[in-house]
Motif scaffolding. Structure first.
Motif, mmCIF file in Angstrom:
data_model
loop_
_atom_site.group_PDB
_atom_site.id
_atom_site.type_symbol
_atom_site.label_atom_id
_atom_site.label_comp_id
_atom_site.label_asym_id
_atom_site.label_seq_id
_atom_site.Cartn_x
_atom_site.Cartn_y
_atom_site.Cartn_z
ATOM 1 N N GLU A 45 54.366 -1.406 3.275
ATOM 2 C CA GLU A 45 54.726 -0.359 2.324
ATOM 3 C C GLU A 45 53.492 0.479 1.988
ATOM 4 O O GLU A 45 52.359 0.063 2.215
ATOM 5 N N VAL A 46 53.734 1.657 1.439
ATOM 6 C CA VAL A 46 52.647 2.565 1.080
ATOM 7 C C VAL A 46 52.421 2.482 -0.434
ATOM 8 O O VAL A 46 53.335 2.760 -1.205
ATOM 9 N N PRO A 47 51.228 2.103 -0.848
ATOM 10 C CA PRO A 47 50.940 2.040 -2.290
ATOM 11 C C PRO A 47 50.898 3.438 -2.904
ATOM 12 O O PRO A 47 50.538 4.405 -2.242
ATOM 13 N N THR A 48 51.259 3.510 -4.179
ATOM 14 C CA THR A 48 51.184 4.776 -4.907
ATOM 15 C C THR A 48 49.717 5.078 -5.214
ATOM 16 O O THR A 48 48.871 4.173 -5.171
ATOM 17 N N PRO A 49 49.414 6.319 -5.549
ATOM 18 C CA PRO A 49 48.029 6.632 -5.935
ATOM 19 C C PRO A 49 47.541 5.780 -7.118
ATOM 20 O O PRO A 49 46.371 5.388 -7.153
ATOM 21 N N GLU A 50 48.417 5.484 -8.060
ATOM 22 C CA GLU A 50 48.035 4.644 -9.199
ATOM 23 C C GLU A 50 47.703 3.225 -8.744
ATOM 24 O O GLU A 50 46.762 2.609 -9.244
ATOM 25 N N GLN A 51 48.466 2.710 -7.800
ATOM 26 C CA GLN A 51 48.204 1.366 -7.275
ATOM 27 C C GLN A 51 46.896 1.332 -6.495
ATOM 28 O O GLN A 51 46.134 0.365 -6.582
ATOM 29 N N ILE A 52 46.624 2.374 -5.760
ATOM 30 C CA ILE A 52 45.351 2.463 -5.029
ATOM 31 C C ILE A 52 44.193 2.543 -6.021
ATOM 32 O O ILE A 52 43.173 1.865 -5.857
ATOM 33 N N SER A 53 44.349 3.346 -7.070
ATOM 34 C CA SER A 53 43.296 3.449 -8.090
ATOM 35 C C SER A 53 43.035 2.106 -8.750
ATOM 36 O O SER A 53 41.885 1.733 -8.987
ATOM 37 N N SER A 54 44.095 1.378 -9.030
ATOM 38 C CA SER A 54 43.954 0.065 -9.656
ATOM 39 C C SER A 54 43.232 -0.908 -8.716
ATOM 40 O O SER A 54 42.357 -1.664 -9.147
ATOM 41 N N ALA A 55 43.559 -0.869 -7.443
ATOM 42 C CA ALA A 55 42.873 -1.715 -6.462
ATOM 43 C C ALA A 55 41.414 -1.285 -6.325
ATOM 44 O O ALA A 55 40.520 -2.126 -6.189
ATOM 45 N N ASN A 56 41.187 0.033 -6.387
ATOM 46 C CA ASN A 56 39.810 0.537 -6.288
ATOM 47 C C ASN A 56 38.932 0.023 -7.425
ATOM 48 O O ASN A 56 37.745 -0.262 -7.211
ATOM 49 N N ILE A 57 39.493 -0.096 -8.621
ATOM 50 C CA ILE A 57 38.705 -0.616 -9.745
ATOM 51 C C ILE A 57 38.191 -2.011 -9.408
ATOM 52 O O ILE A 57 37.015 -2.311 -9.591
ATOM 53 N N HIS A 58 39.078 -2.866 -8.890
ATOM 54 C CA HIS A 58 38.675 -4.220 -8.503
ATOM 55 C C HIS A 58 37.576 -4.153 -7.431
ATOM 56 O O HIS A 58 36.575 -4.867 -7.520
ATOM 57 N N ALA A 59 37.761 -3.275 -6.456
ATOM 58 C CA ALA A 59 36.782 -3.149 -5.368
ATOM 59 C C ALA A 59 35.443 -2.634 -5.885
ATOM 60 O O ALA A 59 34.382 -3.159 -5.523
ATOM 61 N N TYR A 60 35.473 -1.623 -6.746
ATOM 62 C CA TYR A 60 34.225 -1.050 -7.256
ATOM 63 C C TYR A 60 33.472 -2.043 -8.139
ATOM 64 O O TYR A 60 32.241 -2.098 -8.101
ATOM 65 N N VAL A 61 34.209 -2.837 -8.910
ATOM 66 C CA VAL A 61 33.560 -3.871 -9.720
ATOM 67 C C VAL A 61 32.902 -4.897 -8.791
ATOM 68 O O VAL A 61 31.778 -5.336 -9.028
ATOM 69 N N GLY A 62 33.592 -5.267 -7.715
ATOM 70 C CA GLY A 62 33.012 -6.195 -6.745
ATOM 71 C C GLY A 62 31.751 -5.647 -6.106
ATOM 72 O O GLY A 62 30.756 -6.365 -5.935
ATOM 73 N N ILE A 63 31.761 -4.371 -5.772
ATOM 74 C CA ILE A 63 30.573 -3.739 -5.184
ATOM 75 C C ILE A 63 29.440 -3.714 -6.208
ATOM 76 O O ILE A 63 28.279 -3.967 -5.867
ATOM 77 N N ALA A 64 29.774 -3.426 -7.463
ATOM 78 C CA ALA A 64 28.753 -3.440 -8.525
ATOM 79 C C ALA A 64 28.146 -4.837 -8.660
ATOM 80 O O ALA A 64 26.927 -4.979 -8.826
ATOM 81 N N ILE A 65 28.983 -5.874 -8.583
ATOM 82 C CA ILE A 65 28.486 -7.251 -8.634
ATOM 83 C C ILE A 65 27.491 -7.486 -7.506
ATOM 84 O O ILE A 65 26.404 -8.041 -7.721
ATOM 85 N N LEU A 66 27.841 -7.064 -6.311
ATOM 86 C CA LEU A 66 26.968 -7.250 -5.155
ATOM 87 C C LEU A 66 25.630 -6.537 -5.352
ATOM 88 O O LEU A 66 24.567 -7.121 -5.131
ATOM 89 N N LEU A 67 25.665 -5.292 -5.783
ATOM 90 C CA LEU A 67 24.431 -4.530 -5.970
ATOM 91 C C LEU A 67 23.556 -5.124 -7.078
ATOM 92 O O LEU A 67 22.337 -5.238 -6.922
ATOM 93 N N LEU A 68 24.184 -5.519 -8.192
ATOM 94 C CA LEU A 68 23.421 -6.130 -9.281
ATOM 95 C C LEU A 68 22.860 -7.485 -8.862
ATOM 96 O O LEU A 68 21.758 -7.860 -9.276
ATOM 97 N N ALA A 69 23.607 -8.218 -8.038
ATOM 98 C CA ALA A 69 23.125 -9.515 -7.556
ATOM 99 C C ALA A 69 21.910 -9.341 -6.652
ATOM 100 O O ALA A 69 20.968 -10.133 -6.712
ATOM 101 N N ILE A 70 21.921 -8.309 -5.833
ATOM 102 C CA ILE A 70 20.753 -8.027 -4.984
ATOM 103 C C ILE A 70 19.544 -7.725 -5.871
ATOM 104 O O ILE A 70 18.455 -8.270 -5.661
ATOM 105 N N LEU A 71 19.746 -6.884 -6.876
ATOM 106 C CA LEU A 71 18.672 -6.553 -7.804
ATOM 107 C C LEU A 71 18.188 -7.801 -8.537
ATOM 108 O O LEU A 71 16.983 -8.028 -8.684
ATOM 109 N N ARG A 72 19.138 -8.631 -8.957
ATOM 110 C CA ARG A 72 18.782 -9.864 -9.681
ATOM 111 C C ARG A 72 17.960 -10.806 -8.799
ATOM 112 O O ARG A 72 16.984 -11.406 -9.250
ATOM 113 N N LEU A 73 18.343 -10.940 -7.555
ATOM 114 C CA LEU A 73 17.607 -11.802 -6.637
ATOM 115 C C LEU A 73 16.198 -11.253 -6.390
ATOM 116 O O LEU A 73 15.232 -12.017 -6.343
ATOM 117 N N CYS A 74 16.083 -9.939 -6.265
ATOM 118 C CA CYS A 74 14.755 -9.325 -6.101
ATOM 119 C C CYS A 74 13.877 -9.620 -7.315
ATOM 120 O O CYS A 74 12.703 -9.993 -7.159
#
Length: 166
Positions: A45-74
């Motif tokens: 099925e094709v997700p609605t733009p709202e559903q894609i935006s909601s999934a993007n929030i989860h993805a962007y938070v995950g990417i932020a976690i990764l970037l902050l974790a790299i900084l934290r490890l440094c």
């Protein structure tokens, strides 16, 4: 010349610890947007733009976690960390090292497997991410919190204070 012993984590290390923790809890507690998107894609099925935006929030938070974790490890390598709490028996110090290593691995593995699933369509990575790694992460978080509470109330060490007030 030997460096003096570090007594507490720096303000930036503490900030990154709690920022990463909050973002992780956000994604663990509110994965619905990504779950709905994933279910729709699996069904063809094709997700609605709202559903894609909601999934993007989860993805962007995950990417932020990764970037902050790299900084934290440094920062960990540059600034160092306080020495182990000597009141703790050796077996618990080993358990703490293993738990911390596991948390660091998962802080990197979760976003990377999520990126592989969401952006590159590797469905097996999504299954590992949402099923196996998520459960292991919850277990390690529980162990981490239990260890911090044991330090505070049983061993009466300053380990909890070093990551909060400094």
């Amino acid at each position: 010349m030997q460096q003096p012993s570090i007594m507490t984590y720096s303000v930036s290390q503490r900030f990154l610890h709690w920022a990463v923790a909050l973002l992780i809890f956000f994604n663990l507690l509110f994965p619905d947007g990504m779950n709905i998107w994933h279910r729709l894609i699996r069904r063809g099925e094709v997700p609605t733009p709202e559903q894609i935006s909601s999934a993007n929030i989860h993805a962007y938070v995950g990417i932020a976690i990764l970037l902050l974790a790299i900084l934290r490890l440094c920062l960990r390598f540059i600034q160092g960390v306080p020495s182990e709490v000597s009141e703790e028996p050796a077996i618990f110090r080993l358990a703490a090292k293993l738990a911390h290593a596991g948390l660091y691995i998962l802080i990197f593995a979760m976003p990377l497997s999520g990126i592989a699933a969401y952006y590159f369509g590797i469905h097996s990575a999504g299954s590992v991410h949402a099923d196996i790694l998520k459960i292991i992460l919850w277990v390690l978080i529980a162990a981490h919190v239990a260890g911090a509470l044991a330090h505070q109330f049983y061993w009466k060490s300053n380990a909890l204070r070093r990551m909060t007030l400094g």
